[in-house]
Design a protein around this motif. Structure first.
Motif, PDB file in Angstrom:
ATOM      1  N   UNK A  69       0.839  -1.169   0.038  1.00  0.00           N
ATOM      2  CA  UNK A  69       0.038   0.065   0.033  1.00  0.00           C
ATOM      3  C   UNK A  69       1.082   1.439   0.033  1.00  0.00           C
ATOM      4  N   UNK A  70       0.726   2.107  -1.041  1.00  0.00           N
ATOM      5  CA  UNK A  70       1.509   3.489  -0.897  1.00  0.00           C
ATOM      6  C   UNK A  70       1.172   4.319   0.079  1.00  0.00           C
ATOM      7  N   UNK A  71       2.164   4.960   0.640  1.00  0.00           N
ATOM      8  CA  UNK A  71       1.812   5.853   1.790  1.00  0.00           C
ATOM      9  C   UNK A  71       2.344   7.160   1.597  1.00  0.00           C
ATOM     10  N   UNK A  72       1.395   8.166   1.508  1.00  0.00           N
ATOM     11  CA  UNK A  72       1.515   9.657   1.097  1.00  0.00           C
ATOM     12  C   UNK A  72       1.233  10.498   2.220  1.00  0.00           C
ATOM     13  N   UNK A  73       1.435  11.694   2.210  1.00  0.00           N
ATOM     14  CA  UNK A  73       0.831  12.560   3.225  1.00  0.00           C
ATOM     15  C   UNK A  73      -0.707  12.613   3.188  1.00  0.00           C
ATOM     16  N   UNK A  74      -1.109  12.480   4.530  1.00  0.00           N
ATOM     17  CA  UNK A  74      -2.523  12.407   4.744  1.00  0.00           C
ATOM     18  C   UNK A  74      -3.075  10.912   4.794  1.00  0.00           C
ATOM     19  N   UNK A  75      -2.111   9.967   4.675  1.00  0.00           N
ATOM     20  CA  UNK A  75      -2.578   8.694   4.713  1.00  0.00           C
ATOM     21  C   UNK A  75      -2.885   8.109   6.120  1.00  0.00           C
ATOM     22  N   UNK A  76      -3.853   7.324   6.412  1.00  0.00           N
ATOM     23  CA  UNK A  76      -4.255   6.751   7.741  1.00  0.00           C
ATOM     24  C   UNK A  76      -4.164   5.271   7.473  1.00  0.00           C
ATOM     25  N   UNK A  77      -3.626   4.530   8.388  1.00  0.00           N
ATOM     26  CA  UNK A  77      -3.541   3.020   8.309  1.00  0.00           C
ATOM     27  C   UNK A  77      -3.208   2.316   9.667  1.00  0.00           C
ATOM     28  N   UNK A  78      -3.709   1.116   9.697  1.00  0.00           N
ATOM     29  CA  UNK A  78      -3.757   0.458  10.800  1.00  0.00           C
ATOM     30  C   UNK A  78      -3.304  -1.134  10.710  1.00  0.00           C
ATOM     31  N   UNK A  79      -2.655  -1.667  11.832  1.00  0.00           N
ATOM     32  CA  UNK A  79      -2.197  -2.906  11.673  1.00  0.00           C
ATOM     33  C   UNK A  79      -2.972  -3.598  12.645  1.00  0.00           C
ATOM     34  N   UNK A  80      -3.611  -4.937  12.243  1.00  0.00           N
ATOM     35  CA  UNK A  80      -4.481  -5.760  12.947  1.00  0.00           C
ATOM     36  C   UNK A  80      -3.452  -6.636  13.882  1.00  0.00           C
ATOM     37  N   UNK A  81      -3.970  -7.100  15.157  1.00  0.00           N
ATOM     38  CA  UNK A  81      -3.334  -8.034  15.758  1.00  0.00           C
ATOM     39  C   UNK A  81      -2.995  -9.335  14.951  1.00  0.00           C
ATOM     40  N   UNK A 120     -11.669  -8.134  11.261  1.00  0.00           N
ATOM     41  CA  UNK A 120     -11.904  -8.852  10.218  1.00  0.00           C
ATOM     42  C   UNK A 120     -12.178  -7.938   9.041  1.00  0.00           C
ATOM     43  N   UNK A 121     -12.083  -6.638   9.464  1.00  0.00           N
ATOM     44  CA  UNK A 121     -12.382  -5.581   8.236  1.00  0.00           C
ATOM     45  C   UNK A 121     -11.271  -5.800   7.195  1.00  0.00           C
ATOM     46  N   UNK A 122     -11.693  -5.301   5.988  1.00  0.00           N
ATOM     47  CA  UNK A 122     -10.820  -5.180   4.904  1.00  0.00           C
ATOM     48  C   UNK A 122     -10.086  -3.779   4.571  1.00  0.00           C
ATOM     49  N   UNK A 123     -10.733  -2.966   5.209  1.00  0.00           N
ATOM     50  CA  UNK A 123     -10.379  -1.584   5.099  1.00  0.00           C
ATOM     51  C   UNK A 123      -9.105  -1.179   5.974  1.00  0.00           C
ATOM     52  N   UNK A 124      -7.862  -1.058   5.595  1.00  0.00           N
ATOM     53  CA  UNK A 124      -6.875  -1.002   6.478  1.00  0.00           C
ATOM     54  C   UNK A 124      -6.088   0.157   6.130  1.00  0.00           C
ATOM     55  N   UNK A 125      -6.395   0.913   5.042  1.00  0.00           N
ATOM     56  CA  UNK A 125      -5.804   2.080   4.789  1.00  0.00           C
ATOM     57  C   UNK A 125      -6.784   3.133   4.109  1.00  0.00           C
ATOM     58  N   UNK A 126      -6.607   4.091   4.549  1.00  0.00           N
ATOM     59  CA  UNK A 126      -7.503   5.581   4.171  1.00  0.00           C
ATOM     60  C   UNK A 126      -6.571   6.449   3.294  1.00  0.00           C
ATOM     61  N   UNK A 127      -6.437   6.358   2.156  1.00  0.00           N
ATOM     62  CA  UNK A 127      -5.391   7.082   1.170  1.00  0.00           C
ATOM     63  C   UNK A 127      -5.399   8.770   1.656  1.00  0.00           C
ATOM     64  N   UNK A 128      -6.605   9.391   1.548  1.00  0.00           N
ATOM     65  CA  UNK A 128      -6.663  10.686   1.665  1.00  0.00           C
ATOM     66  C   UNK A 128      -7.425  11.032   3.017  1.00  0.00           C
ATOM     67  N   UNK A 129      -6.876  11.148   4.156  1.00  0.00           N
ATOM     68  CA  UNK A 129      -7.582  11.180   5.604  1.00  0.00           C
ATOM     69  C   UNK A 129      -7.592  12.484   6.070  1.00  0.00           C
ATOM     70  N   UNK A 130      -7.120  13.470   5.410  1.00  0.00           N
ATOM     71  CA  UNK A 130      -6.792  14.673   6.070  1.00  0.00           C
ATOM     72  C   UNK A 130      -7.972  15.437   6.622  1.00  0.00           C
ATOM     73  N   UNK A 131      -9.105  15.241   6.016  1.00  0.00           N
ATOM     74  CA  UNK A 131     -10.379  15.906   6.230  1.00  0.00           C
ATOM     75  C   UNK A 131     -11.320  14.968   7.393  1.00  0.00           C
ATOM     76  N   UNK A 132     -10.806  13.849   7.896  1.00  0.00           N
ATOM     77  CA  UNK A 132     -11.490  13.014   8.861  1.00  0.00           C
ATOM     78  C   UNK A 132     -11.506  13.365   9.892  1.00  0.00           C
ATOM     79  N   UNK A 133     -12.230  12.977  10.979  1.00  0.00           N
ATOM     80  CA  UNK A 133     -12.146  13.601  12.158  1.00  0.00           C
ATOM     81  C   UNK A 133     -10.731  12.950  13.060  1.00  0.00           C
ATOM     82  N   UNK A 134     -10.450  11.618  12.532  1.00  0.00           N
ATOM     83  CA  UNK A 134      -9.300  11.001  13.150  1.00  0.00           C
ATOM     84  C   UNK A 134      -8.164  11.854  12.754  1.00  0.00           C
ATOM     85  N   UNK A 135      -7.830  12.375  11.373  1.00  0.00           N
ATOM     86  CA  UNK A 135      -6.625  13.188  11.431  1.00  0.00           C
ATOM     87  C   UNK A 135      -6.822  14.351  11.929  1.00  0.00           C
TER      88      UNK A 135
END
Length: 296
Positions: A69-81, A120-135
């Motif tokens: 998965x490419x990582x750029x400025x604004x990317x949000x990602x997570x690693x599962x156990x 069990x979720x498939x979404x582990x990377x959010x490419x453009x997350x700057x506008x999200x509440x998380x970011x």
């Protein structure tokens, strides 16, 4: 713009004041917080807990289960156990991250169950997350570390708790058409899936890899193959590998070893075993018998 000193202050402040986050429904135990102005490569590894990262600046790659998965400025990602993963960056990433787990004994059962669906979720990377509440919450925490006020730690705890709660809606968002039963959309998914498989037979294909490409869950993709193709994903891929190998045996003079490699079999021995099981004869004998029947 944050500097190296700000990253150090944020790391210290969070690890001092936000290691136990108590909410109305969930209690989080934080193993560590991190804020690094330059994060380069780390070894392939796995955790027994969640780890969520946010890229403030820089470029790199995140690897999980043989998917890049490419990582750029604004990317949000997570690693599962339990998932093997790795971060790589040639020039370094400005990275904010947190490692945590749920204190199940002190959290509400329904909320625990809902949050742990991320396993069990498939979404582990959010490419453009700057506008999200998380970011936005990450950036607020970075701003707070610059303040000199006696209530800063209390504010940090509040925002840190809100941050961890925000991960669930962000990473569990149902993607458009994910569970669709519309015939046209289902047909489109299957067509794209089959084309991807056909074009990438040399690779070690996985259900996770293909579901990431299609932006649907592994469960949904598996069900599409079972219900619409009448085969499991793995059986379909193996069948396409064998059919492709037949074409190459008859249309090229390539060695058996090269054909095994070109059709994605891990070894010539495994290729021979699967081919013989499916066709009834080894690939070399099949080629010889078929070519001898072609008139000269």
């Amino acid at each position: 713009m944050a500097n190296k000193s700000d990253y150090k202050k944020l790391t210290r402040l969070l690890n001092d004041s936000a290691v136990e986050l108590i909410g109305e429904e969930l209690v989080f135990k934080v193993h560590y917080w991190g804020a690094m102005p330059q994060h380069f490569d780390n070894p392939l590894h796995r955790h027994s807990y969640f780890e969520v990262c946010y890229v403030m600046e820089g470029e790199g790659y995140y690897y999980e289960s043989d998917v890049e998965y490419p990582l750029l400025q604004g990317t949000l990602f997570f690693s599962r156990p339990g998932m093997w993963h790795q971060i790589k960056s040639q020039d370094g990433l400005a990275l904010l991250y947190v490692a945590f787990e749920i204190d199940e004994a002190r959290s509400k059962k329904e909320s625990i169950h809902r949050y742990l669906q991320l396993l069990h979720n498939n979404r582990i990377v959010v490419p453009s997350a700057d506008d999200t509440i998380t970011a936005q919450t990450w950036r607020t925490l970075l701003t707070l570390c610059k303040q000199d006020h006696y209530l800063v730690k209390e504010a940090v705890r509040c925002f840190a708790s809100a941050l961890l709660v925000s991960f669930y809606p962000e990473f569990s968002q149902s993607l458009e058409y994910e569970e669709t039963t519309d015939k046209q959309q289902v047909s489109a998914y299957l067509q794209r899936a089959k084309l991807f498989i056909e074009d990438n037979l040399t690779l070690s294909l996985s259900l996770q890899q293909l579901s990431s490409y299609l932006h649907i869950t592994e469960r949904h993709l598996s069900r599409l193959f079972a219900e619409k193709v009448g085969q499991t994903f793995s059986h379909y891929v193996q069948e396409r590998r064998v059919q492709k190998s037949i074409e190459l045996l008859l249309e090229t003079d390539w060695t058996i070893s090269r054909i095994a490699e070109e059709t994605g079999f891990e070894s010539i021995h495994y290729f021979t075993r699967v081919f013989t099981s499916k066709i009834g004869v080894p690939p070399s004998k099949f080629r010889k018998s078929q070519l001898s029947e072609i008139p000269h």
